[in-house]
Scaffold this motif. Structure first.
Motif, PDB file in Angstrom:
ATOM      1  N   UNK A 103      71.384   9.658  -1.162  1.00 49.89           N
ATOM      2  CA  UNK A 103      71.239   8.422  -1.636  1.00 49.89           C
ATOM      3  C   UNK A 103      71.122   7.696  -0.189  1.00 49.89           C
ATOM      4  N   UNK A 104      71.671   7.746   1.114  1.00 45.86           N
ATOM      5  CA  UNK A 104      71.774   7.462   1.851  1.00 45.86           C
ATOM      6  C   UNK A 104      70.348   7.540   2.373  1.00 45.86           C
ATOM      7  N   UNK A 105      69.886   9.548   2.864  1.00 40.49           N
ATOM      8  CA  UNK A 105      69.103  10.052   3.731  1.00 40.49           C
ATOM      9  C   UNK A 105      67.650   9.889   2.872  1.00 40.49           C
ATOM     10  N   UNK A 106      67.404   9.735   1.483  1.00 41.20           N
ATOM     11  CA  UNK A 106      67.067   9.409   0.413  1.00 41.20           C
ATOM     12  C   UNK A 106      65.967   7.769   0.728  1.00 41.20           C
ATOM     13  N   UNK A 107      66.760   6.696   1.353  1.00 42.92           N
ATOM     14  CA  UNK A 107      66.744   5.647   1.090  1.00 42.92           C
ATOM     15  C   UNK A 107      66.607   5.361   2.735  1.00 42.92           C
ATOM     16  N   UNK A 108      66.767   5.353   3.251  1.00 41.44           N
ATOM     17  CA  UNK A 108      66.660   5.884   4.940  1.00 41.44           C
ATOM     18  C   UNK A 108      64.759   6.306   5.150  1.00 41.44           C
TER      19      UNK A 108
END
Length: 118
Positions: free
Chosen positions: A104-109
């Protein structure tokens, strides 16, 4: 315009006749997998999927991201974003060991970097 802003010839009962079954089927299809979880708990196949799916999801996201960048004919503006988001994902996963959070964090970033920065 007819009653309730509906087109001429369309009644509220016609709309309800379509929307109510669609809503019921949607709710049932979303709830059905959770009812099967109780039956499959402790299954070796489900345990295998639970262990391998996060890695599979991460692999698909990485391959998709870099293959999209490779086919970009303009300046590869997505490459720095992909590298930064990938580094963030790796660091977060090494720190927390939670695949969902890392994905989730990688995709959002990546999405923020591509759309707002690069």
């Amino acid at each position: 315009m007819g009653v309730f802003g509906l087109p001429e010839g369309v009644t509220l009962s016609m709309v309800a006749a379509v929307l109510i079954p669609v809503a019921i089927i949607t709710v049932l299809l979303r709830a059905l997998p959770f009812s099967f979880l109780r039956l499959l708990k402790g299954s070796p196949f489900i345990d295998f999927l639970g262990a391998t799916m996060p890695v599979g999801v991460m692999t698909v996201l990485v391959v998709y991201t870099f293959s999209t960048i490779a086919h970009d004919t303009a300046i590869p503006h997505g490459l720095p974003a992909a590298l930064i988001a990938g580094a963030l994902t790796l660091a977060l996963h090494a720190w927390k060991r939670r695949a969902g959070l890392s994905i989730l964090a990688g995709t959002a970033a990546y999405m923020v970097l591509v759309n707002l920065v690069f």
